[in-house]
Design a protein around this motif. Structure first.
Motif, PDB file in Angstrom:
ATOM      1  N   GLU A   1     -48.292-133.032  47.654  1.00  0.00           N
ATOM      2  CA  GLU A   1     -48.174-133.187  46.217  1.00  0.00           C
ATOM      3  C   GLU A   1     -49.334-132.462  45.542  1.00  0.00           C
ATOM      4  O   GLU A   1     -50.472-132.543  45.997  1.00  0.00           O
ATOM      5  N   ASN A   2     -49.046-131.733  44.477  1.00  0.00           N
ATOM      6  CA  ASN A   2     -50.060-130.917  43.786  1.00  0.00           C
ATOM      7  C   ASN A   2     -50.835-130.061  44.791  1.00  0.00           C
ATOM      8  O   ASN A   2     -52.062-130.166  44.919  1.00  0.00           O
ATOM      9  N   PRO A   3     -50.143-129.207  45.532  1.00  0.00           N
ATOM     10  CA  PRO A   3     -50.780-128.500  46.651  1.00  0.00           C
ATOM     11  C   PRO A   3     -51.910-127.552  46.270  1.00  0.00           C
ATOM     12  O   PRO A   3     -52.784-127.272  47.096  1.00  0.00           O
ATOM     13  N   GLU A   4     -51.922-127.046  45.030  1.00  0.00           N
ATOM     14  CA  GLU A   4     -52.962-126.096  44.630  1.00  0.00           C
ATOM     15  C   GLU A   4     -54.211-126.789  44.084  1.00  0.00           C
ATOM     16  O   GLU A   4     -55.187-126.130  43.754  1.00  0.00           O
ATOM     17  N   THR A   5     -54.175-128.120  44.001  1.00  0.00           N
ATOM     18  CA  THR A   5     -55.270-128.872  43.404  1.00  0.00           C
ATOM     19  C   THR A   5     -56.163-129.491  44.470  1.00  0.00           C
ATOM     20  O   THR A   5     -55.685-129.999  45.487  1.00  0.00           O
ATOM     21  N   PHE A   6     -57.483-129.442  44.227  1.00  0.00           N
ATOM     22  CA  PHE A   6     -58.454-130.058  45.131  1.00  0.00           C
ATOM     23  C   PHE A   6     -58.473-131.559  44.891  1.00  0.00           C
ATOM     24  O   PHE A   6     -58.975-132.039  43.877  1.00  0.00           O
ATOM     25  N   GLU A   7     -57.890-132.317  45.813  1.00  0.00           N
ATOM     26  CA  GLU A   7     -57.791-133.770  45.680  1.00  0.00           C
ATOM     27  C   GLU A   7     -58.077-134.443  47.022  1.00  0.00           C
ATOM     28  O   GLU A   7     -57.158-134.734  47.796  1.00  0.00           O
ATOM     29  N   PRO A   8     -59.333-134.714  47.323  1.00  0.00           N
ATOM     30  CA  PRO A   8     -59.654-135.385  48.591  1.00  0.00           C
ATOM     31  C   PRO A   8     -58.993-136.751  48.717  1.00  0.00           C
ATOM     32  O   PRO A   8     -58.739-137.227  49.831  1.00  0.00           O
ATOM     33  N   GLU A   9     -58.685-137.366  47.571  1.00  0.00           N
ATOM     34  CA  GLU A   9     -58.084-138.705  47.577  1.00  0.00           C
ATOM     35  C   GLU A   9     -56.770-138.742  48.343  1.00  0.00           C
ATOM     36  O   GLU A   9     -56.352-139.821  48.806  1.00  0.00           O
ATOM     37  N   ARG A  10     -56.094-137.614  48.486  1.00  0.00           N
ATOM     38  CA  ARG A  10     -54.809-137.599  49.182  1.00  0.00           C
ATOM     39  C   ARG A  10     -54.973-138.038  50.652  1.00  0.00           C
ATOM     40  O   ARG A  10     -53.991-138.448  51.282  1.00  0.00           O
ATOM     41  N   PHE A  11     -56.182-137.929  51.188  1.00  0.00           N
ATOM     42  CA  PHE A  11     -56.400-138.289  52.589  1.00  0.00           C
ATOM     43  C   PHE A  11     -56.973-139.695  52.764  1.00  0.00           C
ATOM     44  O   PHE A  11     -57.145-140.150  53.895  1.00  0.00           O
ATOM     45  N   ILE A  12     -57.298-140.367  51.663  1.00  0.00           N
ATOM     46  CA  ILE A  12     -57.792-141.739  51.768  1.00  0.00           C
ATOM     47  C   ILE A  12     -56.626-142.645  52.155  1.00  0.00           C
ATOM     48  O   ILE A  12     -55.605-142.701  51.471  1.00  0.00           O
ATOM     49  N   GLY A  13     -56.774-143.350  53.243  1.00  0.00           N
ATOM     50  CA  GLY A  13     -55.703-144.215  53.732  1.00  0.00           C
ATOM     51  C   GLY A  13     -54.610-143.466  54.471  1.00  0.00           C
ATOM     52  O   GLY A  13     -53.611-144.058  54.885  1.00  0.00           O
ATOM     53  N   SER A  14     -54.779-142.155  54.638  1.00  0.00           N
ATOM     54  CA  SER A  14     -53.782-141.345  55.347  1.00  0.00           C
ATOM     55  C   SER A  14     -54.217-141.152  56.799  1.00  0.00           C
ATOM     56  O   SER A  14     -55.408-141.013  57.094  1.00  0.00           O
ATOM     57  N   GLY A  15     -53.241-141.128  57.690  1.00  0.00           N
ATOM     58  CA  GLY A  15     -53.540-140.917  59.099  1.00  0.00           C
ATOM     59  C   GLY A  15     -53.569-139.452  59.492  1.00  0.00           C
ATOM     60  O   GLY A  15     -53.811-139.110  60.659  1.00  0.00           O
ATOM     61  N   ILE A  16     -53.318-138.556  58.538  1.00  0.00           N
ATOM     62  CA  ILE A  16     -53.277-137.122  58.837  1.00  0.00           C
ATOM     63  C   ILE A  16     -54.673-136.612  59.156  1.00  0.00           C
ATOM     64  O   ILE A  16     -55.629-136.873  58.436  1.00  0.00           O
ATOM     65  N   ASP A  17     -54.782-135.863  60.240  1.00  0.00           N
ATOM     66  CA  ASP A  17     -56.058-135.260  60.634  1.00  0.00           C
ATOM     67  C   ASP A  17     -55.820-133.810  61.026  1.00  0.00           C
ATOM     68  O   ASP A  17     -54.671-133.342  61.105  1.00  0.00           O
TER      69      ASP A  17
END
Length: 447
Positions: A354-370
């Motif tokens: 979501e919003n791929p061109e935007t710098f949003e570290p929050e997208r990884f908070i609580g996410s299991g993606i590494d």
């Protein structure tokens, strides 16, 4: 009449050439059509005779490939392998990272209240860590760095690896490299590295009684060669190649991620504040960040993941080649098909993010993606058996340095410069650097 007759005679060879060219083109198109009927190939753009689709790559292939992928949405990447021959390096060499981070902080602090070329400082840190772990040598501190022209050698090597090579696509036209001067540049660059590594190896052979915990990569490789413990005999050329690969891949990953992390954080004050509050909350009044603090820095780790997504060090992973005919999702993939994985494009795919061109570290908070190779939407180091084995080493060097930079300084752009004024142009290559260094004002947080 004479001139008209002359014109007719001159036009005969031209018409013949045009006729032959059209015949070749038609034959090529018919063969392609028949080939596609015989094989159910993945959808893609039409090819030109001889050069295929090379004309569609442009100066920034990762961007061109993404635009082409948008036109052929039916075909998605179903697998991804990368080649990275950097050997695994002991992560127990902690004191080197700690000492080099401390030196990085001192260098930056000396520039205040003026501006500092942060990109240069980070580059020195990345090279110093690797030089000490791989070669056991402190290049920048002892003047050897400039004497050998070390950075220039690395820059030349990266440029040659990342540049377009006609011989890679048309082996019969390898002779063109002699005409363009590329072959002589390759020989010159490798000769310089060869002489440099000869000196390093000679010094290591002459040194005696080094403690086991103080041994660097060259020591370990020479020990393996001496006792013959490897299943495959290790030649001196093998040792030099391993060291060269270590520098080619090891320094750039650390440098590029740290450089972009600081750039994005300075351009996004809210994210900078969150990252600094977290680090200072964990570390407290201590001036030095310890490696034991790192597991608790969840937001900072999210920042690093976001940088790997937006700014992968290698925008297009090193190519792989299929060894045999395979079928993927009903499509025929012929043997010897060269496969490029555009991780830059995958990191900016709106179907994945979501919003791929935007710098949003929050997208990884609580996410299991590494980024360790298990989640295919984020594979800057590749995936599978041929993924880069230096992930642990690179990540450790990045995390401790970023945490200390956030803890030790309050950051801002030079007077008169706004975030929108920062030049973030990148140069495409085997790794992708910013073309303009990041200059900042770093105010020490501790008196």
């Amino acid at each position: 009449m004479a001139s008209l007759q002359w014109l007719k005679e001159c036009s005969k060879p031209t018409l013949l050439v045009v006729t032959i060219f059209l015949a070749v083109v038609l034959k090529f198109l018919m063969q392609e059509k028949l080939k596609r009927r015989k094989l159910n190939l993945p959808p893609g753009p039409a090819k030109l005779p001889i050069i295929g689709n090379l004309h569609q790559l442009g100066n920034m292939p990762h961007i061109s490939l993404r635009e082409l992928a948008k036109k052929y949405e039916e075909y998605k990447e179903k697998f991804a392998y990368s080649s990275c021959s950097v050997p695994s390096v002991s992560t127990g060499y902690n004191f080197v990272r700690e000492e080099e981070v401390a030196r990085l902080i001192r260098r930056i602090a000396e520039s205040y209240p003026g501006t500092t070329n942060l990109s240069k400082m980070i580059g020195l840190y990345a090279n110093d860590v690797l030089c000490r772990v791989a070669l056991g040598t402190d290049f920048s501190g002892g003047g050897e760095y400039d004497r050998h022209g070390f950075q220039k050698m690395l820059d030349d090597y990266q440029a040659l690896l990342g540049g377009f090579s006609l011989g890679d696509y048309f082996p019969s036209m390898e002779f063109v490299h002699s005409l363009t001067g590329m072959k002589s540049k390759l020989r010159y660059t490798f000769r310089r590295f060869d002489q440099f590594f000869d000196e390093v190896i000679t010094e290591h052979r002459n040194s005696k009684g080094k403690q086991e915990e103080k041994k660097d990569l060259v020591d370990i490789l020479l020990d393996i060669q001496k006792d013959g413990s490897s299943e495959i005999p290790l030649t001196m050329d093998n040792i030099k190649a391993v060291i060269l690969d270590m520098f080619a891949a090891g320094t750039d990953t650390t440098f590029i991620i740290l450089d972009w992390a600081m750039t994005e954080l300075i351009m996004n004050p809210n994210a900078m504040e969150k990252a600094q509050d977290e680090v200072r909350g964990v570390v407290g009044d201590r001036k030095v960040v310890q490696e034991s603090d790192l597991p608790r820095l969840n937001y900072m780790k999210a920042v690093i993941k976001e940088i790997f997504r937006l700014h992968p060090p290698s925008p297009v992973l090193l190519p792989r080649e299929s060894l045999e005919d395979v079928i993927i999702d009903g499509y025929n993939i012929p043997a010897k098909t060269r496969i490029y994985v555009n991780v830059w494009g995958m990191g900016r795919d709106p179907e994945l993010w979501e919003n791929p061109e935007t710098f949003e570290p929050e997208r990884f908070i609580g996410s299991g993606i590494d980024f360790k190779g298990q989640d295919f939407e984020l594979i800057p180091f590749g995936a599978g058996r041929r993924s880069c084995p230096a992930i642990t080493f690179g990540t450790a060097a990045i995390e401790i340095a970023l945490a200390q930079l956030l803890h030790s300084f309050d950051w801002k752009l030079p007077p008169g410069l706004e975030a929108m004024d920062v030049d973030n142009t990148e140069a495409f290559g085997i790794s992708m650097h910013r073309t303009v260094p990041l200059h900042v004002v770093a105010k020490p947080h501790f008196d």
